[in-house]
Design an enzyme around this catalytic site. Structure first.
Site, PDB file in Angstrom:
ATOM      1  N   ARG A  99       1.229  29.278  36.364  1.00  0.00           N
ATOM      2  CA  ARG A  99       1.429  30.205  37.479  1.00  0.00           C
ATOM      3  C   ARG A  99       2.933  30.255  37.630  1.00  0.00           C
ATOM      4  NH1 ARG A  99       2.407  33.736  40.160  1.00  0.00           N
ATOM      5  NH2 ARG A  99       1.927  34.125  42.350  1.00  0.00           N
ATOM      6  N   HIS A 102       7.660  31.521  41.641  1.00  0.00           N
ATOM      7  CA  HIS A 102       7.516  32.556  42.670  1.00  0.00           C
ATOM      8  C   HIS A 102       7.728  31.937  44.049  1.00  0.00           C
ATOM      9  CE1 HIS A 102       3.548  30.621  42.618  1.00  0.00           C
ATOM     10  NE2 HIS A 102       3.385  31.051  43.858  1.00  0.00           N
ATOM     11  N   HIS A 104       6.599  32.809  48.480  1.00  0.00           N
ATOM     12  CA  HIS A 104       5.832  33.628  49.421  1.00  0.00           C
ATOM     13  C   HIS A 104       6.694  33.868  50.655  1.00  0.00           C
ATOM     14  CE1 HIS A 104       2.350  32.813  46.929  1.00  0.00           C
ATOM     15  NE2 HIS A 104       2.705  31.551  46.940  1.00  0.00           N
ATOM     16  N   GLU A 109       2.230  27.577  51.771  1.00  0.00           N
ATOM     17  CA  GLU A 109       1.113  27.393  50.838  1.00  0.00           C
ATOM     18  C   GLU A 109       0.604  25.955  50.916  1.00  0.00           C
ATOM     19  OE1 GLU A 109       1.563  28.974  46.838  1.00  0.00           O
ATOM     20  OE2 GLU A 109       0.858  27.078  45.987  1.00  0.00           O
ATOM     21  N   HIS A 148       8.441  27.907  43.838  1.00  0.00           N
ATOM     22  CA  HIS A 148       7.566  26.919  43.193  1.00  0.00           C
ATOM     23  C   HIS A 148       6.862  27.501  41.973  1.00  0.00           C
ATOM     24  CE1 HIS A 148       5.169  28.967  46.316  1.00  0.00           C
ATOM     25  NE2 HIS A 148       4.142  28.834  45.499  1.00  0.00           N
ATOM     26  N   GLU A 171      -0.353  40.935  49.887  1.00  0.00           N
ATOM     27  CA  GLU A 171       0.216  42.232  49.569  1.00  0.00           C
ATOM     28  C   GLU A 171       1.687  42.313  49.976  1.00  0.00           C
ATOM     29  OE1 GLU A 171      -1.418  46.774  49.520  1.00  0.00           O
ATOM     30  OE2 GLU A 171      -1.508  45.658  51.382  1.00  0.00           O
TER      31      GLU A 171
HETATM   32 MN    MN Z   1       2.359  30.086  45.437  1.00  0.00          MN
END
Ligand code: MN
Ligand code: MN
Length: 388
Positions: A99, A102, A104, A109, A148, A171
């Site tokens: 993953r 990125h 947020h 999270e 992360h 989104e």
């Molecule tokens: Mn994340």
């Protein structure tokens, strides 16, 4: 059965002199057999009253975003309208599956490892970075905006549940490194990162999200000398390793900011409810509650004031939700233990339970509320039952 087949069968039968109605009945019976079974619907129960939204969502009904290296499926406010304050992503990464880096912008999270192993690296605004590995029952917490990445480890990768403290976190709220660099001129990247423009000729031109990477080598036991900026506040908490609170009907494990200081905006709870037992009537004065039914089967009733109550049945893979301050209880309706993962959007855990509330009021006052004899009230529990 498609309508065309039905009408053709009808026409053929009529032409053959067979009763059209009989042919249609036959066709309808065949059609009923061919249809998949009806999706499960909670029966309208005696406890249901008034208008409340659905507090149930099933991950099995959600669309999986499948990439080489792993998959993800979301339960945000788009898929599950009641879950305004908390949302989740169920993700699997193959061994080496990445993953990508990125952050947020809208939410912190919180994660619970369901199976397998993963490695994460997170960086904070002071430049503290931490690389950790997670196994089944471990929790991580990344404050809102921290950069992360997550990678699945051998032999089988991992599956985990990510919970975010904003129902609309997804989104326009997740910022990926490949997406950003794909939209930055190579000249700028060259200047910024100190390599020739030509070095960026073949970087991805879109967000990768999840991709297949190589399985990383084992971590050194200690961080290399000189590698730490300062002692970081750890992002890992082994929740299932915690000694649980044992009560009459099961066990409870809680990880709030008290046990896990970095987790300032969220609290996680593992409730193990024995067959026939009930997580008692209670509410949370300062948090919304998001639930994932890990194993077993249960039934939750939510009380929404003004004569409104609604009951839903849940089994492994289902998601439940309780708005802040709404009364609720969960019964184990199966013959196996029921495990519920509960995540609340407050770093401070708090609930008020019916047993404790009634016990801390004068017995006579309680008796008069319900037209009960005093000796009945005297038999109520004297302290919080938690799971009865
Ligand atoms: Mn994340
Ligand atoms: Mn609760």
């Amino acid at each position: 059965m498609p309508p065309l087949a039905l009408s053709r069968r009808g026409m053929l039968s009529a032409a053959a002199g067979v009763s059209l109605i009989a042919a249609q009945n036959q066709a309808q019976a065949a059609e009923a057999e061919a249809l998949p079974p009806e999706p499960p619907v909670s029966p309208r129960l005696p406890t249901d009253h008034g208008d409340l939204p659905s507090f149930k969502y099933s991950f099995s009904s959600s669309h999986k975003k499948v990439n080489e290296g792993g998959w993800a499926r979301e339960a945000t406010v788009t898929e599950f309208p009641a879950s305004k304050a908390l949302a989740a992503v169920n993700m699997h990464l193959d061994a080496g599956g990445c993953r990508e880096l990125h952050w947020h912008a809208l939410a912190a999270e919180w994660a619970f490892m369901l199976s397998g192993h993963a490695r994460t690296t997170v960086i904070d605004p002071d430049g503290n970075a931490e690389t950790n590995e997670f196994g089944p029952g471990d929790v991580w917490y990344f404050p809102r905006g921290y950069g992360h990445s997550i990678q699945g480890l051998g032999p089988d990768g991992c599956e985990f549940m990510l919970v975010f403290d904003d129902g609309a976190f997804s989104e326009f709220g997740t910022f990926s490194v490949t997406d950003w660099l794909a939209h930055t001129p190579a000249e700028v990247l060259a200047k910024n990162l100190g390599v020739p423009v030509s070095a960026f000729a073949n970087i991805p031109d879109h967000e990768r999200y999840i991709f297949q990477g190589s399985v990383p080598a084992p971590l050194p036991l200690e961080p290399p000398a000189g590698s730490l900026v300062s002692a970081p506040e750890t992002h890992r908490y082994p929740l299932l390793a915690q000694r649980p609170i044992e009560v009459a009907g099961g066990t409870v494990r809680i990880v709030s900011s008290k046990e896990f200081p970095i987790s300032t905006t969220m609290t996680g709870v593992i409730e193990d409810i024995n067959p026939g037992a009930v997580r008692e009537l209670h509410w949370h004065p300062h948090a919304d509650e998001w639930q994932y039914y890990v194993s077993g089967q249960g039934r939750m009733t939510v009380f929404g004031s003004s004569a409104r109550a609604v009951t839903w049945d849940y089994r492994a893979g289902d998601v439940g939700y309780v708005p802040r301050g709404y009364g609720h209880y969960i019964e184990n309706t199966g013959s196996e233990p029921l495990r519920v993962l509960v995540v609340l959007n407050s770093g401070v855990y708090g609930d008020i339970s019916i047993s404790d509330w009634l016990a801390r009021n004068p017995a006579k006052l309680v008796a008069e509320h319900f037209n009960l004899p005093l000796d009945v009230v005297a038999r109520f529990p004297k302290r919080k039952a938690i799971i009865a």
